[in-house]
Design a protein around this motif. Structure first.
Motif, PDB file in Angstrom:
ATOM      1  N   LEU A 133       0.834  -1.207   0.000  1.00 20.68           N
ATOM      2  CA  LEU A 133       0.000   0.000   0.000  1.00 20.68           C
ATOM      3  C   LEU A 133       0.870   1.259   0.000  1.00 20.68           C
ATOM      4  O   LEU A 133       0.594   2.229  -0.717  1.00 20.68           O
ATOM      5  CB  LEU A 133      -0.922  -0.011   1.223  1.00 20.68           C
ATOM      6  CG  LEU A 133      -1.988   1.080   1.297  1.00 20.68           C
ATOM      7  CD1 LEU A 133      -2.977   0.930   0.145  1.00 20.68           C
ATOM      8  CD2 LEU A 133      -2.717   1.014   2.636  1.00 20.68           C
ATOM      9  N   PHE A 134       1.937   1.217   0.774  1.00 20.18           N
ATOM     10  CA  PHE A 134       2.842   2.364   0.847  1.00 20.18           C
ATOM     11  C   PHE A 134       3.559   2.589  -0.487  1.00 20.18           C
ATOM     12  O   PHE A 134       3.637   3.727  -0.981  1.00 20.18           O
ATOM     13  CB  PHE A 134       3.866   2.131   1.976  1.00 20.18           C
ATOM     14  CG  PHE A 134       4.884   3.217   2.108  1.00 20.18           C
ATOM     15  CD1 PHE A 134       4.544   4.448   2.643  1.00 20.18           C
ATOM     16  CD2 PHE A 134       6.188   3.010   1.685  1.00 20.18           C
ATOM     17  CE1 PHE A 134       5.492   5.462   2.759  1.00 20.18           C
ATOM     18  CE2 PHE A 134       7.139   4.010   1.797  1.00 20.18           C
ATOM     19  CZ  PHE A 134       6.796   5.239   2.341  1.00 20.18           C
ATOM     20  N   ILE A 135       4.090   1.517  -1.071  1.00 15.84           N
ATOM     21  CA  ILE A 135       4.795   1.641  -2.350  1.00 15.84           C
ATOM     22  C   ILE A 135       3.843   2.088  -3.458  1.00 15.84           C
ATOM     23  O   ILE A 135       4.196   2.926  -4.300  1.00 15.84           O
ATOM     24  CB  ILE A 135       5.463   0.304  -2.733  1.00 15.84           C
ATOM     25  CG1 ILE A 135       6.579  -0.046  -1.746  1.00 15.84           C
ATOM     26  CG2 ILE A 135       6.014   0.356  -4.154  1.00 15.84           C
ATOM     27  CD1 ILE A 135       7.727   0.936  -1.734  1.00 15.84           C
ATOM     28  N   TYR A 136       2.626   1.562  -3.456  1.00 14.78           N
ATOM     29  CA  TYR A 136       1.648   1.923  -4.493  1.00 14.78           C
ATOM     30  C   TYR A 136       1.289   3.408  -4.416  1.00 14.78           C
ATOM     31  O   TYR A 136       1.108   4.075  -5.441  1.00 14.78           O
ATOM     32  CB  TYR A 136       0.397   1.069  -4.347  1.00 14.78           C
ATOM     33  CG  TYR A 136      -0.623   1.312  -5.422  1.00 14.78           C
ATOM     34  CD1 TYR A 136      -0.405   0.882  -6.726  1.00 14.78           C
ATOM     35  CD2 TYR A 136      -1.813   1.978  -5.134  1.00 14.78           C
ATOM     36  CE1 TYR A 136      -1.347   1.114  -7.722  1.00 14.78           C
ATOM     37  CE2 TYR A 136      -2.758   2.213  -6.111  1.00 14.78           C
ATOM     38  CZ  TYR A 136      -2.522   1.780  -7.410  1.00 14.78           C
ATOM     39  OH  TYR A 136      -3.445   2.012  -8.391  1.00 14.78           O
ATOM     40  N   SER A 137       1.182   3.920  -3.196  1.00 20.24           N
ATOM     41  CA  SER A 137       0.838   5.332  -3.025  1.00 20.24           C
ATOM     42  C   SER A 137       1.952   6.258  -3.505  1.00 20.24           C
ATOM     43  O   SER A 137       1.698   7.410  -3.881  1.00 20.24           O
ATOM     44  CB  SER A 137       0.515   5.625  -1.553  1.00 20.24           C
ATOM     45  OG  SER A 137       1.658   5.415  -0.734  1.00 20.24           O
ATOM     46  N   LEU A 138       3.194   5.757  -3.506  1.00 15.15           N
ATOM     47  CA  LEU A 138       4.334   6.571  -3.930  1.00 15.15           C
ATOM     48  C   LEU A 138       4.834   6.208  -5.328  1.00 15.15           C
ATOM     49  O   LEU A 138       5.815   6.804  -5.797  1.00 15.15           O
ATOM     50  CB  LEU A 138       5.494   6.412  -2.942  1.00 15.15           C
ATOM     51  CG  LEU A 138       5.296   6.944  -1.523  1.00 15.15           C
ATOM     52  CD1 LEU A 138       6.506   6.620  -0.672  1.00 15.15           C
ATOM     53  CD2 LEU A 138       5.042   8.453  -1.539  1.00 15.15           C
ATOM     54  N   SER A 139       4.216   5.239  -5.975  1.00 18.50           N
ATOM     55  CA  SER A 139       4.747   4.713  -7.233  1.00 18.50           C
ATOM     56  C   SER A 139       4.847   5.780  -8.318  1.00 18.50           C
ATOM     57  O   SER A 139       5.849   5.855  -9.044  1.00 18.50           O
ATOM     58  CB  SER A 139       3.891   3.541  -7.722  1.00 18.50           C
ATOM     59  OG  SER A 139       2.551   3.955  -7.934  1.00 18.50           O
ATOM     60  N   GLY A 140       3.820   6.628  -8.443  1.00 19.84           N
ATOM     61  CA  GLY A 140       3.846   7.666  -9.465  1.00 19.84           C
ATOM     62  C   GLY A 140       5.016   8.621  -9.268  1.00 19.84           C
ATOM     63  O   GLY A 140       5.728   8.964 -10.224  1.00 19.84           O
ATOM     64  N   PHE A 141       5.220   9.048  -8.030  1.00 19.08           N
ATOM     65  CA  PHE A 141       6.333   9.956  -7.726  1.00 19.08           C
ATOM     66  C   PHE A 141       7.687   9.288  -7.968  1.00 19.08           C
ATOM     67  O   PHE A 141       8.598   9.897  -8.552  1.00 19.08           O
ATOM     68  CB  PHE A 141       6.234  10.419  -6.268  1.00 19.08           C
ATOM     69  CG  PHE A 141       7.473  11.107  -5.769  1.00 19.08           C
ATOM     70  CD1 PHE A 141       7.749  12.411  -6.143  1.00 19.08           C
ATOM     71  CD2 PHE A 141       8.367  10.437  -4.938  1.00 19.08           C
ATOM     72  CE1 PHE A 141       8.896  13.047  -5.694  1.00 19.08           C
ATOM     73  CE2 PHE A 141       9.514  11.058  -4.481  1.00 19.08           C
ATOM     74  CZ  PHE A 141       9.788  12.367  -4.864  1.00 19.08           C
ATOM     75  N   LEU A 142       7.838   8.037  -7.520  1.00 15.27           N
ATOM     76  CA  LEU A 142       9.112   7.336  -7.655  1.00 15.27           C
ATOM     77  C   LEU A 142       9.478   7.107  -9.120  1.00 15.27           C
ATOM     78  O   LEU A 142      10.641   7.282  -9.513  1.00 15.27           O
ATOM     79  CB  LEU A 142       9.043   5.988  -6.919  1.00 15.27           C
ATOM     80  CG  LEU A 142       8.962   6.054  -5.395  1.00 15.27           C
ATOM     81  CD1 LEU A 142       8.767   4.652  -4.809  1.00 15.27           C
ATOM     82  CD2 LEU A 142      10.219   6.693  -4.814  1.00 15.27           C
ATOM     83  N   ILE A 143       8.496   6.733  -9.924  1.00 14.78           N
ATOM     84  CA  ILE A 143       8.765   6.502 -11.347  1.00 14.78           C
ATOM     85  C   ILE A 143       9.172   7.795 -12.044  1.00 14.78           C
ATOM     86  O   ILE A 143      10.136   7.831 -12.818  1.00 14.78           O
ATOM     87  CB  ILE A 143       7.532   5.869 -12.026  1.00 14.78           C
ATOM     88  CG1 ILE A 143       7.318   4.447 -11.504  1.00 14.78           C
ATOM     89  CG2 ILE A 143       7.705   5.860 -13.547  1.00 14.78           C
ATOM     90  CD1 ILE A 143       6.011   3.825 -11.943  1.00 14.78           C
ATOM     91  N   GLY A 144       8.443   8.865 -11.754  1.00 18.68           N
ATOM     92  CA  GLY A 144       8.775  10.148 -12.365  1.00 18.68           C
ATOM     93  C   GLY A 144      10.119  10.686 -11.907  1.00 18.68           C
ATOM     94  O   GLY A 144      10.881  11.245 -12.712  1.00 18.68           O
TER      95      GLY A 144
END
Length: 218
Positions: A133-144
């Motif tokens: 849940l934590f990684i999914y919530s940050l996935s957009g930011f991390l990829i960008g």
């Protein structure tokens, strides 16, 4: 073929060291006793299911990459690798918990081991859920931030890869349960069946649904 050699050697060395260190006596008779035909036969009998399981498990995990590169091209392989890297960043946490708690499991009685493995499984499920849940919530930011805007498609396949990673970690706990139950042949047959079925399923889904189909084939 050459890449399969470390996969075969690794479990062989583990079992050999286990037998050698726990029962070795520093005498010529004891040393040569480890090279008896009967002991070697038993050793390879134990090794065979694990070696076959590791080989087909590695093949199964690499199949989506191969299918994506064949049907879609290497640019989509980069997107898939980006999503896989982000989605797998947390796996070390539950795996370290498993590695810390699982040795005691093998020393417990049958009744105690059931309660112990159930508690460990519940803990791992909880860790997998909140970590995903934590990684999914940050996935957009991390990829960008790490890969750039051109890899934005990776965000669309983060969730199924997170789910697959969670099931993989949970499967590790169940794998140890089956080992203690001496279900070696079942582990080997199950892994072999999954590997065989994964080929047509992955190719079919990738051909008709592209990268998303390859991810969901996991």
């Amino acid at each position: 073929v050459f890449f399969a050699i470390p996969i075969l050697i690794s479990p062989l060395l583990s079992i050999a060291f286990k037998l050698f260190l726990t029962d070795f006596e520093f005498s010529k008779i004891s040393f040569f006793r480890y090279f008896e035909y009967r002991r070697i036969k038993v050793l390879f009998g134990i090794l065979k299911p694990f070696a076959i399981t590791n080989i087909f498990a590695n093949f199964y995990l690499k199949l989506p990459i191969l299918s994506i590169s064949y049907f879609l091209g290497y640019s989509y392989v980069g997107v898939y690798s980006c999503a896989s890297t982000i989605a797998a960043t947390w796996v070390f946490l539950p795996m370290s918990i498993v590695s810390s708690f699982i040795p005691r499991y093998y020393s417990l009685s049958k009744e105690q081991s059931i309660d112990y493995i159930t508690g460990l499984l519940s803990l791992i499920i909880a860790v997998c859920f909140f970590s995903s849940l934590f990684i999914y919530s940050l996935s957009g930011f991390l990829i960008g931030f790490l890969y750039g805007v051109k890899y934005h498609l990776a965000n669309d396949i983060i969730f199924p890869i997170l789910l697959s990673s969670s099931l993989s970690v949970i499967g590790t706990v169940l794998y140890h349960f089956l080992i203690k139950q001496k279900a070696y042949d079942f582990i080997m047959r199950r892994t072999l069946l999954c590997a065989v079925l994964s080929v047509p399923i992955t190719l079919f889904l990738t051909y008709f649904y592209g990268m998303y189909g390859a991810v969901f084939s996991l």
